[in-house]
Design an enzyme around this catalytic site. Structure first.
Site, PDB file in Angstrom:
ATOM      1  N   ASN A   1      -4.570   1.597   0.265  1.00 18.27           N
ATOM      2  CA  ASN A   1      -5.306   1.978   1.472  1.00 18.27           C
ATOM      3  C   ASN A   1      -5.597   3.501   1.722  1.00 18.27           C
ATOM      4  OD1 ASN A   1      -3.551   2.427   3.846  1.00 18.27           O
ATOM      5  ND2 ASN A   1      -2.994   0.243   3.628  1.00 18.27           N
ATOM      6  N   CYS A   2      -6.456   3.617   2.393  1.00 16.65           N
ATOM      7  CA  CYS A   2      -7.066   5.186   2.872  1.00 16.65           C
ATOM      8  C   CYS A   2      -6.859   5.138   4.272  1.00 16.65           C
ATOM      9  CB  CYS A   2      -8.180   5.593   2.371  1.00 16.65           C
ATOM     10  SG  CYS A   2      -8.143   5.602   0.426  1.00 16.65           S
TER      11      CYS A   2
END
Lengths: 428, 348
Positions: free
Chosen positions: A241-242
């Protein structure tokens, strides 16, 4: 399930003719490593650099940090569903390069990537300023969509960690630790008189670049389930994830989950650690209700007296955190929740997007909105320009002299909600 | 060592000018100590000296805040002060507000330590405790003999660059969250806290839950076909190029955009400024986040009365609750004035 973890201490990393560990130094054959990790047509160019503690180096935008691990004895391999088959992990013997990490960087994927300073005031906030980092710099082909870009880099990072860890396969570890959790009914009965405790492990799954994978499955698609704590140590859960850098759980954090480790420290002495329930943080209300209902039901079925619940991210997942807490307390099970805060730059705002009186035992990892100032660094690995747009940065964050004024949010792992750090916040 | 130079602020009553009838006197500066300044001088001892006292009527300050603030600031500036003390105001409301306001201004403009004292229920306490150190006093001047030594002690600490603690120094909590390091890492603290909670031992939460502001939904709109509907989003939809530079996270502002004649948000003209999600689908078709196209259809079909000419947009990504409340209290007023009957709020 019983896992031996053999730690091989790494004090330095250098490029060399062969990828190997000698006298606590990890040597990396750069070309060999590039040949092994780089074949994804979505990436135009991959390069490798090294960043060591104390150097005037800034790595940004950081996507993930991965600790090299290898399955030295026993079934399956690390990072099941990605670099190994999806066999059940968490038993046998795993070797770890402790003190060396893979850090992935390159052109920004989304807005929520981080920064690691190897020295100076920023270094105090991130655990990764204390490790020797093998930085993999990936540049995507033109017009690659963000989710494809994220996936390509995620896979390269895992491959890089697995590649380096091969050097540890046949070494004698500097330290060997054993972690064991018995099958539930046995474990529950093992320590009569000690409180039975489970860990509710919330995984970021808001989607659109906010994803976590369990044995290769997107955590959005799981319903809460029970796992052995040692599965996590073999990479059953990895980050994809970012989310804001300060409080996303990097793959390193999953592998070294401090709540699991600290529960094991007291296991059999002050408490009986019977298992881990993983759950998700989906954005639809029905998903939130289903997952929190299932989680509360599961811990009740396990017959535990208390749980620790950790959140990942903030805002929307605050509602999942409070739902889990409330529903588990309603089952008569005591809870402690671990979170961080978004109290505004001045600290005057309400810290969470949800609240409940039942959440009376909270551990906080600090206010991510607090402003920090970082001096310029001599060397940048990656790209410095995104500092103005990554979460926690703002127009003008990056000054002409290369110094940075931004929210603590920008630093990878700064307010980790697994409680990896000593940073916290208090009311003054 | 030379003594610290202290400037003291008091109102007309404590200066001996008179009560309500003198509450409109303009600020004036007197050399040395006046009124409660005597007790302060004794309590400050050898370390500090009151070099000047500013006296101002409570009504004058309250009714002319900007002017009064400026006049007092100019007087304090000339004194090369190291420390500024105001009050104590006890439970006098206007006096408390004046003390808080002038302390805040002196701190911000002159950068010197400031301190005041008042009763916890003084309206000045709620307004200024976030910004200024306030020693908690009794509710009347009868408490002067306790208030002054406590304030003097706290003020000297501030002047020495030490932090004040609510428990030790009798100051009110500012109610703001500040980062600090604890002895053990968070995970260990969580385990210890759980063991304490399970065994019935005392434990202290690190974040006391606030009273959560739950907003009950309004009753349904009676006749939607006559209602003027506005769109408001925290999904960050803005005209292409993000003209107001709304931040990708922790937004400090919102935008108001004219959609007169716009029937569809195209990727050429609109985008998202939001940094918290994969923007591909929102940028492809911004109507996915802010459904102007559908509402235009409904407008045409008579399902709704009409779509409001402006939409409001911000980014709800790490944006503090205080900022969000601030934005909405401004534009909700505008929406009301513009005759909007209902709002559709969209997120990401």
């Amino acid at each position: 399930m019983r896992l031996e973890v053999g730690y091989i201490n790494i004090k330095d990393v250098q490029f060399g003719n062969a990828t190997e560990v000698k006298d606590s130094v990890l040597y990396v054959n750069k070309q060999d490593m590039l040949d092994c990790i780089g074949s994804d047509p979505r990436l135009e160019k991959i390069d490798i650099d090294i960043a060591k503690p104390g150097e005037e180096v800034r790595i940004t935008p950081v996507k993930d940090v991965i600790q090299p691990r290898v399955k030295a004895e026993g079934p399956s391999g690390v990072f099941p569903g990605f670099v190994s088959k999806v066999d059940t992990v968490g038993s046998g013997r795993t070797h770890v390069l402790r003190g060396a990490n893979v850090v992935t960087t390159g052109r920004i994927v989304g807005f929520q990537e981080g920064l690691i300073d190897m020295t100076g005031p920023g270094a105090d906030y991130t655990p990764f300023s204390k490790s020797c980092n093998v930085v993999v710099i990936c540049e995507p082909i033109e017009d690659l969509k963000q989710h494809q870009h994220e996936e390509a880099i995620r896979l390269v990072g895992l491959k890089a960690a697995a590649y380096l860890a091969e050097a540890a396969r046949d070494l004698a570890p500097d330290e060997l630790k054993t972690y064991e959790t018995k099958p539930l009914l046995e474990q529950v009965n093992e320590y009569q008189g000690l409180p039975k405790v489970a860990y509710v492990y919330m995984l970021q799954s808001q989607g659109l670049l906010h994803d976590t994978y369990v044995y290769g499955v997107d955590a959005k698609q799981i319903i809460p389930t029970l796992i052995y704590p040692t599965e996590v140590m073999d990479g059953a859960i990895i980050s994809g994830n970012c989310v804001s850098a300060c409080d996303k759980n990097t793959t390193y954090h999953h592998l070294n989950n401090p709540i699991i480790h600290d529960l094991f420290e007291k296991h059999g002495k002050e408490l009986n650690f019977v298992g881990v329930v993983i759950t998700n943080e989906n954005v639809f209300l029905a998903d939130k209700e289903r997952s929190s209902n299932m989680t509360a039901k599961l811990v009740k079925m396990m017959g535990v007296d208390g749980v620790i619940i950790s959140e990942e991210g903030f805002g929307n997942p605050d509602t999942d955190l409070i739902m889990n807490c409330k529903k588990i307390e309603n089952e008569g099970i005591k809870t402690v929740i671990v979170t961080d805060e978004y109290a505004g730059r001045d600290g005057a705002s309400q810290s969470l997007a949800d609240a409940d009186a039942k959440a009376d035992a909270v551990v906080t990892a600090g206010n991510a909105n607090e402003i920090i100032k970082l001096p310029p660094m001599k060397k940048i690995i990656g790209h410095i320009e995104p500092v103005d747009v990554i979460a926690g940065g703002f127009k003008g964050s990056l000054k002409e002299d290369g110094s940075i004024e931004a929210e603590l949010q920008v630093i990878t792992g700064a307010t980790n909600e697994l409680g990896y750090n000593r940073l916290s916040a208090t009311t003054v | 060592m030379s003594k610290l130079r202290v400037v003291h602020y008091i109102n007309q009553f404590f200066a001996g000018l008179g009560g309500e009838e003198k509450a409109d006197v303009k600020p004036e500066i007197r050399e040395g100590k006046v009124g409660p300044g005597m007790a302060f001088a004794a309590a400050l001892g050898q370390e500090a000296e009151i070099v000047a006292t500013v006296v101002c009527g409570d009504s004058f300050y309250g009714e002319n805040m900007e002017e009064a603030r400026k006049l007092v600031l100019d007087m304090v500036k000339g004194q090369k002060a190291h420390l500024f003390i105001a009050g104590p105001a006890f439970n006098a409301g206007r006096y408390g507000v004046a003390c808080g306001d002038i302390c805040k201004a002196v701190s911000e403009e002159l950068g010197i330590p400031v301190l005041t004292g008042m009763y916890i229920e003084n309206p000045g306490a709620d307004i200024y405790r976030k910004h200024v150190s306030i020693v908690q006093t009794g509710n009347s001047a009868a408490d002067m003999r306790n208030a002054v030594p406590a304030m003097a002690k706290a003020a000297l600490k501030l002047a020495r660059g030490e932090d004040l603690k609510a428990s030790e120094d009798g100051v009110m909590e500012k109610g703001i969250r500040k980062n600090m390091y604890r002895e053990a890492r968070g995970s260990q603290r969580a385990v210890d806290m759980l063991i304490a909670k399970l065994s019935g031992q005392p434990f202290e939460t690190e974040y006391p839950m606030p009273d959560f502001d739950r907003v009950p939904p309004n009753p349904a709109v009676e006749d939607i076909s006559k209602a003027k509907i506005a769109l408001v989003t925290s999904g960050g939809i803005v005209p292409k190029g993000n003209p107001d530079n709304i931040e990708a996270s922790s937004a400090t502002k919102y935008g108001k955009y004219d959609i007169d004649g716009v029937t569809d948000l195209t990727s050429d003209a609109y985008q998202t400024a939001h940094g918290g999600y994969d923007p591909v689908y929102a940028n492809d078709d911004p109507d996915r986040v802010l459904p102007v196209d559908v509402l235009r259809d409904m407008e045409k079909e008579g399902v709704i009365g009409g779509l409001h000419r402006y939409f409001y947009s911000t980014v709800g990504n790490g944006t503090s609750v205080a900022n969000s409340v601030g934005f909405a209290s401004k534009f909700a007023k505008e929406l009301k004035e513009d005759g909007v009957d209902a709002v559709i709020l969209t997120s990401t």
